[in-house]
Design a protein around this motif. Structure first.
Motif, PDB file in Angstrom:
ATOM      1  N   TRP A   1      -7.409  -4.228   2.870  1.00 55.34           N
ATOM      2  CA  TRP A   1      -8.377  -5.316   2.725  1.00 55.34           C
ATOM      3  C   TRP A   1      -9.765  -4.690   2.790  1.00 55.34           C
ATOM      4  N   ASN A   2     -10.563  -4.922   1.757  1.00 52.78           N
ATOM      5  CA  ASN A   2     -11.864  -4.255   1.658  1.00 52.78           C
ATOM      6  C   ASN A   2     -13.008  -5.257   1.527  1.00 52.78           C
TER       7      ASN A   2
ATOM      8  N   SER B   1     -10.274   0.427   3.580  1.00 49.13           N
ATOM      9  CA  SER B   1      -9.755   1.718   3.134  1.00 49.13           C
ATOM     10  C   SER B   1     -10.727   2.409   2.185  1.00 49.13           C
ATOM     11  N   MET B   2     -11.678   1.653   1.629  1.00 47.58           N
ATOM     12  CA  MET B   2     -12.644   2.180   0.667  1.00 47.58           C
ATOM     13  C   MET B   2     -14.064   2.196   1.233  1.00 47.58           C
TER      14      MET B   2
ATOM     15  N   SER C   1       0.826  -1.199   0.000  1.00 44.11           N
ATOM     16  CA  SER C   1       0.000   0.000   0.000  1.00 44.11           C
ATOM     17  C   SER C   1       0.862   1.251   0.000  1.00 44.11           C
ATOM     18  N   ALA C   2       0.384   2.285  -0.681  1.00 43.26           N
ATOM     19  CA  ALA C   2       1.079   3.577  -0.693  1.00 43.26           C
ATOM     20  C   ALA C   2       0.810   4.380   0.576  1.00 43.26           C
ATOM     21  N   ILE C   3      -0.109   3.907   1.407  1.00 47.00           N
ATOM     22  CA  ILE C   3      -0.396   4.591   2.671  1.00 47.00           C
ATOM     23  C   ILE C   3       0.768   4.353   3.621  1.00 47.00           C
ATOM     24  N   GLU C   4       1.355   5.432   4.121  1.00 44.88           N
ATOM     25  CA  GLU C   4       2.628   5.329   4.841  1.00 44.88           C
ATOM     26  C   GLU C   4       2.552   4.528   6.135  1.00 44.88           C
TER      27      GLU C   4
ATOM     28  N   THR D   1     -12.853   4.342  11.712  1.00 41.74           N
ATOM     29  CA  THR D   1     -14.242   4.717  11.484  1.00 41.74           C
ATOM     30  C   THR D   1     -14.507   6.165  11.881  1.00 41.74           C
ATOM     31  N   LYS D   2     -15.552   6.731  11.306  1.00 41.32           N
ATOM     32  CA  LYS D   2     -16.119   7.987  11.792  1.00 41.32           C
ATOM     33  C   LYS D   2     -17.395   7.712  12.591  1.00 41.32           C
TER      34      LYS D   2
END
Length: 245
Positions: A14-15, A76-77, A5-8, A109-110
């Motif tokens: 996993w979605n 992530s999505m 993943s490009a997320i640092e 989560t929000k």
């Protein structure tokens, strides 16, 4: 599932759920929505339904097949605790995470009160497994109520994602919080992040002895402004479960 993943702050994504609906100002320029809607109506594409919330049970066992330990960002999505996701499906996601205990799972989560209530039911005897990290997004001072929900959640590790940071957070009690990620917004229409906002969060983490990770300044592209804060990169993590990457 996406490796490398490009997320640092993670290794993979996993979605088992995709799609979401907006709930606060932090959602205004959602990257997941922007990406998904490009493919609405494209037959055979995984996002042919755009950003409509979609359960993907065929993906539930993916982490069990991934034998090398890694940190995995869950949904992530999407948002696992969206009201349209049945509790029975959330149970299946957690069953996979509990079984695949050689990984570290990062759930963000929000919908903080829904996550808190779910974790209380699932782990009524105490905090959950240490390899399942649960976090909430806090984009500005108006969202700080999510911190209180997280603090009372039965999570093995608790973290804040202060991203996209679109306003000053102000003083925040980090008691019971293990990790804080901060970062500016990126992409079209990205709102600017101010240096003093980031410093305030960093300084409170240092004072309260909480691991701090500064992801990005943001801009039109995620890496436009780099990652340095006051001459250094902040890449701290909470203690990892033994054996993880």
């Amino acid at each position: 599932m996406a490796d490398n993943s490009a997320i640092e702050w993670t290794d993979a994504t996993w979605n088992p759920v995709t799609g979401c609906t907006k709930i606060s100002r932090g959602c205004d320029n959602c990257y997941a929505e922007r990406f998904s809607e490009r493919f609405r109506g494209v037959l055979g594409h995984p996002f042919s339904t755009g950003f409509d919330l979609t359960l993907r049970p065929e993906r539930l066992d993916q982490p069990l097949k991934w034998r090398r330990p890694r940190m995995i960002f869950v949904n992530s999505m999407s948002d696992l605790f969206h009201k349209q996701v049945p509790s029975s499906f959330i149970d299946r996601v957690f069953e996979t995470m509990e079984t695949a205990d050689w990984h570290v799972f990062q759930v963000l989560t929000k919908r903080s009160s829904l996550m808190r209530d779910y974790l209380r039911r699932r782990y009524d005897a105490g905090r959950g497994p240490k390899h399942i990290w649960c976090g909430v997004s806090v984009e500005d001072a108006q969202a700080k109520g999510r911190v209180e929900h997280l603090r009372s959640a039965q999570a093995g590790v608790r973290f804040l994602s202060v991203e996209p940071l679109i306003g000053a957070i102000g003083p925040v009690d980090l008691t019971g919080i293990d990790w804080v990620i901060a970062g500016g917004e990126s992409g079209p229409g990205a709102r600017p992040v101010h240096l003093e906002w980031v410093r305030e969060i960093r300084d409170q983490c240092v004072e309260q002895k909480v691991a701090f990770f500064f992801k990005q300044w943001g801009g039109i592209r995620p890496k436009s402004g780099g990652r340095e804060l006051d001459g250094r990169k902040w890449s701290e993590f909470p203690p990892l479960k033994a054996g993880t990457a």
